[in-house]
Design a protein around this motif. Structure first.
Motif, PDB file in Angstrom:
ATOM      1  N   SER A 119       0.832  -1.202   0.000  1.00 41.91           N
ATOM      2  CA  SER A 119       0.000   0.000   0.000  1.00 41.91           C
ATOM      3  C   SER A 119       0.865   1.249   0.000  1.00 41.91           C
ATOM      4  O   SER A 119       0.609   2.203  -0.739  1.00 41.91           O
ATOM      5  CB  SER A 119      -0.925  -0.006   1.219  1.00 41.91           C
ATOM      6  N   SER A 177      -3.852  -1.668   5.977  1.00 38.52           N
ATOM      7  CA  SER A 177      -3.847  -0.535   5.042  1.00 38.52           C
ATOM      8  C   SER A 177      -4.648   0.658   5.562  1.00 38.52           C
ATOM      9  O   SER A 177      -4.773   1.665   4.864  1.00 38.52           O
ATOM     10  CB  SER A 177      -4.410  -0.972   3.687  1.00 38.52           C
ATOM     11  N   THR A 198      -9.900   0.246   3.445  1.00 35.71           N
ATOM     12  CA  THR A 198      -9.804  -0.700   2.338  1.00 35.71           C
ATOM     13  C   THR A 198      -9.566   0.051   1.030  1.00 35.71           C
ATOM     14  O   THR A 198      -9.774   1.264   0.932  1.00 35.71           O
ATOM     15  CB  THR A 198     -11.084  -1.526   2.198  1.00 35.71           C
ATOM     16  N   MET A 199      -9.131  -0.689   0.034  1.00 32.79           N
ATOM     17  CA  MET A 199      -8.869  -0.087  -1.275  1.00 32.79           C
ATOM     18  C   MET A 199     -10.131   0.523  -1.869  1.00 32.79           C
ATOM     19  O   MET A 199     -10.096   1.618  -2.445  1.00 32.79           O
ATOM     20  CB  MET A 199      -8.289  -1.147  -2.215  1.00 32.79           C
ATOM     21  N   ARG A 218     -11.022   3.754  -0.173  1.00 30.87           N
ATOM     22  CA  ARG A 218     -10.130   4.817  -0.640  1.00 30.87           C
ATOM     23  C   ARG A 218     -10.575   5.345  -2.002  1.00 30.87           C
ATOM     24  O   ARG A 218     -10.629   6.561  -2.217  1.00 30.87           O
ATOM     25  CB  ARG A 218      -8.703   4.273  -0.723  1.00 30.87           C
ATOM     26  N   GLY A 227      -5.554   4.294  -5.377  1.00 33.95           N
ATOM     27  CA  GLY A 227      -6.399   3.186  -4.938  1.00 33.95           C
ATOM     28  C   GLY A 227      -6.698   2.218  -6.064  1.00 33.95           C
ATOM     29  O   GLY A 227      -6.671   0.990  -5.873  1.00 33.95           O
ATOM     30  N   GLU A 276      -3.541   0.078  -6.894  1.00 31.48           N
ATOM     31  CA  GLU A 276      -3.347  -1.016  -5.945  1.00 31.48           C
ATOM     32  C   GLU A 276      -4.427  -2.079  -6.097  1.00 31.48           C
ATOM     33  O   GLU A 276      -4.144  -3.280  -6.059  1.00 31.48           O
ATOM     34  CB  GLU A 276      -3.342  -0.474  -4.517  1.00 31.48           C
ATOM     35  N   PHE A 277      -5.663  -1.650  -6.275  1.00 34.76           N
ATOM     36  CA  PHE A 277      -6.782  -2.582  -6.389  1.00 34.76           C
ATOM     37  C   PHE A 277      -6.632  -3.485  -7.608  1.00 34.76           C
ATOM     38  O   PHE A 277      -6.767  -4.718  -7.505  1.00 34.76           O
ATOM     39  CB  PHE A 277      -8.092  -1.799  -6.461  1.00 34.76           C
ATOM     40  N   ASP A 307      -3.676  -5.844  -7.119  1.00 33.41           N
ATOM     41  CA  ASP A 307      -3.802  -6.796  -6.017  1.00 33.41           C
ATOM     42  C   ASP A 307      -4.877  -7.850  -6.255  1.00 33.41           C
ATOM     43  O   ASP A 307      -4.723  -8.988  -5.812  1.00 33.41           O
ATOM     44  CB  ASP A 307      -4.116  -6.024  -4.733  1.00 33.41           C
ATOM     45  N   SER A 313      -5.837 -10.173   0.790  1.00 30.46           N
ATOM     46  CA  SER A 313      -6.086  -8.751   0.945  1.00 30.46           C
ATOM     47  C   SER A 313      -7.052  -8.471   2.077  1.00 30.46           C
ATOM     48  O   SER A 313      -7.099  -7.362   2.596  1.00 30.46           O
ATOM     49  CB  SER A 313      -6.659  -8.183  -0.355  1.00 30.46           C
TER      50      SER A 313
END
Length: 388
Positions: free
Chosen positions: A12, A224, A227-228, A231, A294, A297-298, A301, A386
């Motif tokens: 993150s 993190s 959460t993604m 965000r 975000g 990363e999402f 991931d 995650s």
């Protein structure tokens, strides 16, 4: 468990500082190169980036000799595996599981998640029996689900991408009409106004990574912080607020043009400071830190490990297609509002145009996209790693 939590934290934080570095490069470019191109030489303005790229290429080549590639866990082509799951699930859509031959197969069937349950039929043979590892495995099915689950998030993020496209187009055009003097003999180039976004990103990322995340981590007990998807959604809210701000500022700009008799004098500077545009740029910068990072990363991931590069491509495609949709929307509105001798919302003379209407429209579009996003985000189930 502790090792996984540390990895989630590090990942993150990596995306935060990765975007920070990109923003530094863009901001320096907008300040230095734009000034060089407008005041010294266009050849020098293009030559400097060329030299920088050559140096970057050399550094990359030197580093590539020592790079360690991760070992492949599965020798199968990931696209073939996912395509096979979809094809078999469609072929077996009418089939139901028959008698399960062994406890091992029964355990395999129970390992499949409940989301996108129709894909579980990819494990069946035409007679309804489980085919085991010979054709499609549980991992194949779950990887396919992981990829398809991203689609609703991808679609609902397009509204944000349409708003994102305006910062380098209409925002700059607005700024070109305002008083850009910050000293008696220096005027800010219109393109340099985008540095407001860069500076807000460079300020907010350290604040977010070092202050907001640790505080939220204590409250939520998640590595993190938030959460993604939380965000990303928070950034969409800031994006909406930026459009409301842009609409209000544009309304004031039009009023200033009217009050000073400049409606038909588009080349005359409106007596309104360029700093009026700063809030909408800053809000866009904050939105970028939340939503763009975000989404990076999402998408990285949540796709299968073998498709991480595809995940980044999915993220980039949001903004590519968002730009196309922005162009289509502007073209459609331009045709619809320029008939019968009327001035288009996007007339060349901005003092007769109505960018304020367009910004209000984008506010409504963003609200609609955010509502749809909330619906899908609330039902989204993260991959196991995650969710820890």
């Amino acid at each position: 468990m502790g090792k996984i939590r540390r990895r989630v934290k590090a990942k993150s934080s990596f995306f935060n500082w990765w975007y920070f570095a990109i923003s530094v490069g863009i901001t320096v470019t907008l300040i230095v190169l734009v000034y060089i191109q407008e005041n010294l030489s266009w050849a020098l303005g293009f030559g400097i980036p060329c030299i920088v790229l050559v140096v970057a290429l050399l550094v990359f080549l030197l580093g590539s000799r020592t790079y360690r590639y991760s070992a492949k866990e599965n020798g199968k082509n990931p696209f073939m595996r996912i395509g096979r799951v979809i094809v078999r699930a469609i072929r077996n859509r009418q089939n139901t599981p028959s008698a399960i031959p062994s406890e091992e197969d029964a355990c395999q069937w129970r390992q499949c998640s409940e989301q996108l349950k129709f894909l579980n039929k990819a494990l069946l043979a035409p007679d309804g029996s489980l085919v085991g590892q010979n054709v499609c495995s549980v991992n194949d099915v779950e990887d396919t689900k992981a990829l398809l689950k991203i689609v609703p998030i991808w679609i609902t993020s397009l509204a944000y991408a349409i708003v994102f496209a305006q910062t380098s187009t209409f925002f700059t055009k607005q700024g070109a009409t305002l008083d850009r003097k910050i000293a008696s003999s220096f005027r800010v180039p219109a393109a340099t106004l985008q540095t407001f976004i860069g500076f807000s990103i460079m300020i907010f990322i350290p604040v977010y990574d070092r202050i907001v995340v640790p505080i939220s981590r204590r409250l939520t007990r998640k590595p993190s912080g938030i959460t993604m998807l939380q965000r990303i959604g928070s950034g969409m809210v800031f994006s909406m607020i930026s459009m409301v701000t842009a609409a209000l500022v544009e309304t004031k700009r039009l009023e200033a043009a009217k009050d000073n008799g400049l409606l038909d004098l588009p080349k005359v500077t409106i007596p309104m400071s360029i700093w009026w545009l700063a809030p909408q740029y800053i809000l866009c910068g904050v939105a970028d830190v939340l939503t763009i990072v975000g989404l990076q990363e999402f998408c990285y991931d949540q796709v299968p490990k073998e498709l991480r590069s595809l995940g980044i491509s999915i993220y980039l495609s949001i903004f590519g297609i968002g730009s196309f949709l922005s162009t289509f929307l502007i073209s459609t509105i331009n045709k619809a509002t320029s008939g019968d001798g009327q001035e288009s919302w996007f007339a060349n003379n901005l003092n007769r145009a109505h960018l304020d209407y367009f910004y209000w429209l984008l506010t409504g579009l963003s609200a609609l996209g955010f509502t749809a996003y909330l619906y899908f985000a609330r039902s989204y189930i993260y991959n196991k790693e995650s969710a820890i």
